[in-house]
Design a protein around this motif. Structure first.
Motif, PDB file in Angstrom:
ATOM      1  N   UNK A 111       0.831  -1.201   0.000  1.00 29.71           N
ATOM      2  CA  UNK A 111       0.000   0.000   0.000  1.00 29.71           C
ATOM      3  C   UNK A 111       0.873   1.261   0.000  1.00 29.71           C
ATOM      4  N   UNK A 112       1.975   1.222   0.744  1.00 31.69           N
ATOM      5  CA  UNK A 112       2.856   2.392   0.810  1.00 31.69           C
ATOM      6  C   UNK A 112       3.497   2.676  -0.550  1.00 31.69           C
ATOM      7  N   UNK A 113       3.799   1.612  -1.313  1.00 35.47           N
ATOM      8  CA  UNK A 113       4.350   1.792  -2.657  1.00 35.47           C
ATOM      9  C   UNK A 113       3.336   2.492  -3.548  1.00 35.47           C
ATOM     10  N   UNK A 114       2.090   2.084  -3.454  1.00 39.46           N
ATOM     11  CA  UNK A 114       1.035   2.675  -4.279  1.00 39.46           C
ATOM     12  C   UNK A 114       0.887   4.147  -3.953  1.00 39.46           C
ATOM     13  N   UNK A 115       0.822   4.451  -2.663  1.00 36.21           N
ATOM     14  CA  UNK A 115       0.672   5.841  -2.237  1.00 36.21           C
ATOM     15  C   UNK A 115       1.858   6.684  -2.693  1.00 36.21           C
ATOM     16  N   UNK A 116       3.067   6.149  -2.555  1.00 35.86           N
ATOM     17  CA  UNK A 116       4.252   6.887  -2.969  1.00 35.86           C
ATOM     18  C   UNK A 116       4.258   7.161  -4.460  1.00 35.86           C
ATOM     19  N   UNK A 117       3.810   6.193  -5.262  1.00 39.02           N
ATOM     20  CA  UNK A 117       3.790   6.394  -6.710  1.00 39.02           C
ATOM     21  C   UNK A 117       2.770   7.457  -7.098  1.00 39.02           C
ATOM     22  N   UNK A 118       1.569   7.375  -6.548  1.00 41.27           N
ATOM     23  CA  UNK A 118       0.528   8.350  -6.882  1.00 41.27           C
ATOM     24  C   UNK A 118       0.965   9.754  -6.459  1.00 41.27           C
ATOM     25  N   UNK A 119       1.641   9.865  -5.331  1.00 43.48           N
ATOM     26  CA  UNK A 119       2.080  11.182  -4.832  1.00 43.48           C
ATOM     27  C   UNK A 119       2.988  11.881  -5.827  1.00 43.48           C
ATOM     28  N   UNK A 120       3.740  11.131  -6.608  1.00 47.76           N
ATOM     29  CA  UNK A 120       4.643  11.719  -7.575  1.00 47.76           C
ATOM     30  C   UNK A 120       3.942  12.442  -8.705  1.00 47.76           C
ATOM     31  N   UNK A 121       2.643  12.207  -8.863  1.00 51.06           N
ATOM     32  CA  UNK A 121       1.879  12.853  -9.928  1.00 51.06           C
ATOM     33  C   UNK A 121       1.033  14.008  -9.406  1.00 51.06           C
ATOM     34  N   UNK A 122       1.166  14.320  -8.112  1.00 51.27           N
ATOM     35  CA  UNK A 122       0.329  15.352  -7.519  1.00 51.27           C
ATOM     36  C   UNK A 122       1.150  16.596  -7.202  1.00 51.27           C
ATOM     37  N   UNK A 123       0.536  17.771  -7.230  1.00 51.07           N
ATOM     38  CA  UNK A 123       1.254  19.014  -6.870  1.00 51.07           C
ATOM     39  C   UNK A 123       1.768  18.942  -5.443  1.00 51.07           C
TER      40      UNK A 123
END
Length: 262
Positions: A161-173
């Motif tokens: 789950x932490x990997x998913x959150x970290x990846x999505x965060x890279x696309x957010x301001x």
């Protein structure tokens, strides 16, 4: 001289003669027809006129309820689909749906039928719910993870789950609300679990990636979405829900709760 030869006598017992019905059909023919009809009937309840046997009916229900049916998620239904593909395809076509079967990946799924002329809209039983921005980002990432994995067998890739959150965060301001983002990612994960794209394990924060994502997201579309996501990040823009180039909606009516795997 008179003829003294005795006239032939019909010694047949009149009681043993079968009386032919007026319409020319014998009663035993009717009985044979009824027995043949009973032998080929798939009736499971009073008044049942269905033409599928019970395993095929269960497979049809699974196809309608779930995003996909595979040998891993529904072993019995998958066998029924491969054994009766023509019959099930016909029943789905009656509902303006198409049946797709990938025997290599051992997965089957449905799609809304489209008119070739594009001038006729077919009615649909499916809910056309587009993927959200977060779901789109996660799906693209999961597809890339599958491409990078070379191990044999299905559903071998495991993500945290932490990997998913970290990846999505890279696309957010950078100024985005982290609490809100985490809530959206958690919701995206739950929807992908419900669709059995992510498969639960004994650890609530670890998931197996279902190989079906390769079917849902073909390589050409993966490249298109990856270019779009990269461009959106570079421009500091936010993708719209469902993706600008359009990740296919999830046209399904499902209450599947996912599965637990060791």
């Amino acid at each position: 001289m008179s003829d003294t030869t005795p006239a032939p006598v019909d010694e047949t017992d009149p009681d043993t003669i079968d009386a032919a019905p007026a319409d020319g059909f014998r009663t035993d023919d009717v009985d044979d027809e009824r027995e043949e009809r009973d032998e080929t009937s798939f009736a499971l309840f009073e008044g049942d006129e269905g033409r599928l046997d019970e395993p095929q009916r269960r497979a049809l229900v699974a196809l309608l309820r779930h995003t996909y049916v595979s040998t891993r998620t529904h072993a019995d239904e998958w066998r029924a689909i491969t054994d009766g593909e023509h019959q099930l395809r016909s029943r789905l076509n009656d509902l303006f749906l198409e049946l797709h079967v990938d025997r290599d990946r051992e997965v089957a799924w449905k799609r809304q039928a489209r008119s070739e002329s594009q001038r006729r809209a077919f009615p649909t039983l499916l809910r056309d719910v587009p993927y959200t921005r977060e779901e789109t980002i996660v799906l693209v990432w999961l597809r890339m993870r599958l491409r990078a994995d070379t191990r044999p067998g299905l559903d071998q890739v495991v993500v945290d789950r932490s990997e998913i959150l970290g990846h999505v965060s890279g696309f957010l301001p950078a100024t985005t609300d982290r609490t809100r983002d985490e809530a959206r990612v958690a919701k995206a994960v739950e929807r992908l679990v419900t669709a059995r794209i992510l498969i639960r394990t004994t650890d609530p924060d670890r998931f197996r990636v279902a190989s079906v994502v390769e079917v849902l997201l073909p390589l050409e579309q993966l490249r298109e979405l990856d270019r779009w996501l990269t461009s959106a990040t570079t421009d500091r823009g936010e993708p719209t829900d469902g993706g600008d180039p359009g990740l296919p909606a999830d046209p399904t009516d499902t209450d599947d709760e996912g599965e637990t795997d060791a």
